[in-house]
Design an enzyme around this catalytic site. Structure first.
Site, PDB file in Angstrom:
ATOM      1  N   HIS A 240       0.883  -1.194   0.000  1.00 31.71           N
ATOM      2  CA  HIS A 240       0.000   0.000   0.000  1.00 31.71           C
ATOM      3  C   HIS A 240       0.907   1.227   0.000  1.00 31.71           C
ATOM      4  O   HIS A 240       1.453   1.609   1.029  1.00 31.71           O
ATOM      5  CB  HIS A 240      -0.908  -0.002   1.232  1.00 31.71           C
ATOM      6  CG  HIS A 240      -1.884   1.139   1.244  1.00 31.71           C
ATOM      7  ND1 HIS A 240      -3.239   0.952   1.469  1.00 31.71           N
ATOM      8  CD2 HIS A 240      -1.728   2.478   1.052  1.00 31.71           C
ATOM      9  CE1 HIS A 240      -3.855   2.127   1.431  1.00 31.71           C
ATOM     10  NE2 HIS A 240      -2.956   3.073   1.189  1.00 31.71           N
TER      11      HIS A 240
ATOM     12  N   HIS B 180       1.706   5.292  -1.717  1.00 33.51           N
ATOM     13  CA  HIS B 180       1.328   6.473  -2.517  1.00 33.51           C
ATOM     14  C   HIS B 180       2.590   7.057  -3.137  1.00 33.51           C
ATOM     15  O   HIS B 180       3.489   7.502  -2.411  1.00 33.51           O
ATOM     16  CB  HIS B 180       0.652   7.523  -1.623  1.00 33.51           C
ATOM     17  CG  HIS B 180      -0.618   7.017  -1.022  1.00 33.51           C
ATOM     18  ND1 HIS B 180      -1.837   7.109  -1.661  1.00 33.51           N
ATOM     19  CD2 HIS B 180      -0.866   6.369   0.152  1.00 33.51           C
ATOM     20  CE1 HIS B 180      -2.781   6.557  -0.909  1.00 33.51           C
ATOM     21  NE2 HIS B 180      -2.212   6.095   0.190  1.00 33.51           N
TER      22      HIS B 180
ATOM     23  N   LYS C  51      -8.981  -0.180  -5.914  1.00 30.63           N
ATOM     24  CA  LYS C  51      -9.031   0.433  -4.578  1.00 30.63           C
ATOM     25  C   LYS C  51     -10.323   1.214  -4.430  1.00 30.63           C
ATOM     26  O   LYS C  51     -10.593   2.135  -5.210  1.00 30.63           O
ATOM     27  CB  LYS C  51      -7.824   1.364  -4.412  1.00 30.63           C
ATOM     28  CG  LYS C  51      -7.829   2.178  -3.130  1.00 30.63           C
ATOM     29  CD  LYS C  51      -7.543   1.322  -1.896  1.00 30.63           C
ATOM     30  CE  LYS C  51      -7.664   2.127  -0.617  1.00 30.63           C
ATOM     31  NZ  LYS C  51      -6.563   3.050  -0.408  1.00 30.63           N
TER      32      LYS C  51
ATOM     33  N   HIS D 234     -10.565   1.296   1.615  1.00 26.14           N
ATOM     34  CA  HIS D 234     -10.322   2.241   2.711  1.00 26.14           C
ATOM     35  C   HIS D 234     -11.583   2.187   3.573  1.00 26.14           C
ATOM     36  O   HIS D 234     -12.594   2.795   3.236  1.00 26.14           O
ATOM     37  CB  HIS D 234     -10.066   3.664   2.182  1.00 26.14           C
ATOM     38  CG  HIS D 234      -9.719   4.620   3.276  1.00 26.14           C
ATOM     39  ND1 HIS D 234      -8.503   5.251   3.367  1.00 26.14           N
ATOM     40  CD2 HIS D 234     -10.433   5.043   4.363  1.00 26.14           C
ATOM     41  CE1 HIS D 234      -8.475   6.013   4.450  1.00 26.14           C
ATOM     42  NE2 HIS D 234      -9.642   5.902   5.066  1.00 26.14           N
TER      43      HIS D 234
ATOM     44  N   ASP E  63       1.446   2.507   3.544  1.00 25.60           N
ATOM     45  CA  ASP E  63       0.593   3.694   3.395  1.00 25.60           C
ATOM     46  C   ASP E  63       1.451   4.949   3.482  1.00 25.60           C
ATOM     47  O   ASP E  63       1.000   5.993   3.961  1.00 25.60           O
ATOM     48  CB  ASP E  63      -0.553   3.724   4.414  1.00 25.60           C
ATOM     49  CG  ASP E  63      -1.619   4.751   4.036  1.00 25.60           C
ATOM     50  OD1 ASP E  63      -1.645   5.183   2.866  1.00 25.60           O
ATOM     51  OD2 ASP E  63      -2.416   5.134   4.915  1.00 25.60           O
TER      52      ASP E  63
END
Ligand code: NCD
Ligand code: ZN
Length: 335
Positions: A12, A14, A95, A134, A240
């Site tokens: 996970h 970004h 997602k 999420h 994350d």
């Protein structure tokens, strides 16, 4: 003392775009073998063309490192089966964000009504696509994930052949669902294993530890630690890691996200060592994910060594977790 990891995975991540992508992508690529890349750009990744373009920009940003970006599509309830069949050639997962629940999620689903989501979820289940979620409602901030558990239960029962990953879980209630439903899995972050709400807001406010879902209490952290340190087979590491420029964090209206990718393995090995759980580290940070995602990553050997590592104040204009602090372990070499 050293500890060697094979092909660590971040399930996970970004990576953002443009200058930020160029800054952070090499930092993940240096120590991880592959990562599941989140699609919450502005606008979100909802077409195959945008997905392939983004993958190309990531590959360019990485340069010569051995690192595979595993792409995801931003879930929309109006995707057709035909579109999903084509998408399945390029992604392993979609997602799902409830609309407005976190950074760049405005285009997410307006409702978690199963009947509205059914056509897409049925098609995903048939195609073997994984649903990453999420899982937060828009209730009281400390209860959002707990309230979402009933939605996880409905999804897991309604689509028993769909693999559902509860992303970045933070509560004991989410942990309990892992053993209740065969098709529920979870990612756990570094920061949620280390901090509680006390670290974020118990003293002076720490904007660089502010994220969604917000860190919870001590019992919740214990539950996360238990399944991670035992490498529960349905749990995977997902950092994350969510970089924001310093002026978007140290300001009035702080953006949500903790930036951990360059220090994640060093801090994790310290944690597993401290708890006498190094034997389970490999499974938590790679092997479990390989089984859950039916994925064989490129081979990479990461040798961690118990020599102090001083975390820089910033990488470009992003401040990492533990900035200016000293960690007990460093990365000695990557082969
Ligand atoms: C993430 C981001 O900044 O994109 N922020 C966060 O606080 N974790 C989005 C997300 O995963 O919720
Ligand atoms: Zn995220």
């Amino acid at each position: 003392m050293t500890h060697t990891l094979l092909s660590p995975l971040d399930m996970h991540l970004h990576l953002r775009d443009e200058a930020m992508l160029k800054c952070v992508a090499p930092l993940s690529a240096q120590s991880f073998s592959a990562a599941l890349v989140m699609p919450n750009l502005v606008p979100p990744i909802t077409t195959i063309e945008a997905l392939l373009d983004y993958k190309k920009r990531i590959t360019e940003a990485i340069g010569n490192e051995t690192f595979e970006p595993l792409m995801t599509l931003f879930f929309r309830s109006d995707y057709t089966r035909d579109f999903l069949e084509k998408a399945a050639l390029h992604v392993k997962a979609l997602k799902l964000y409830p609309s407005g629940i976190t950074t760049n999620s405005e285009g997410g689903v307006a409702t978690m009504d199963i009947e509205i989501l059914r056509p897409v979820l049925e098609a995903m289940s048939d195609l073997g696509l994984i649903l990453c979620v999420h899982g937060e409602t828009n209730g009281f901030v400390m209860d959002r994930e707990k309230e979402f558990c009933t939605i996880y239960e409905s999804l897991a029962s309604a689509f028993p052949h769909l693999k559902i990953v509860m992303e970045h879980i933070t509560t004991k209630e989410s942990v309990a669902l892992l053993d209740k439903y065969e098709n529920l899995y979870a990612t756990i972050t570094l920061h949620h294993l280390l901090i509680t709400l006390d670290d974020v807001a118990g003293g002076m406010l720490k904007p660089h530890l502010f994220c969604k879902p917000i860190a919870k209490g001590y019992e919740d952290r214990e539950a996360l630690l238990h399944v991670s340190l035992h490498a529960h087979p349905k749990v995977m590491f997902g950092s994350d890691s969510a970089p924001h420029p310093i002026d978007k964090k140290e300001c009035c209206g702080c953006a949500a996200g903790v930036f951990t990718s360059p220090i994640a393995l060093q801090a994790l090995v310290e944690l597993f060592h401290k708890h006498h759980a190094l034997a389970n580290f490999q499974a938590f940070v790679s092997n479990n994910a390989q089984v859950i995602y039916a994925y064989k990553p490129p081979l990479k050997e990461v040798v961690l060594v118990k020599i102090p590592y001083v975390v820089p104040h910033s990488y470009g204009n992003v401040v990492p977790m533990f900035a200016n602090e000293t960690l007990a372990w460093s990365i000695e070499r990557v082969i």
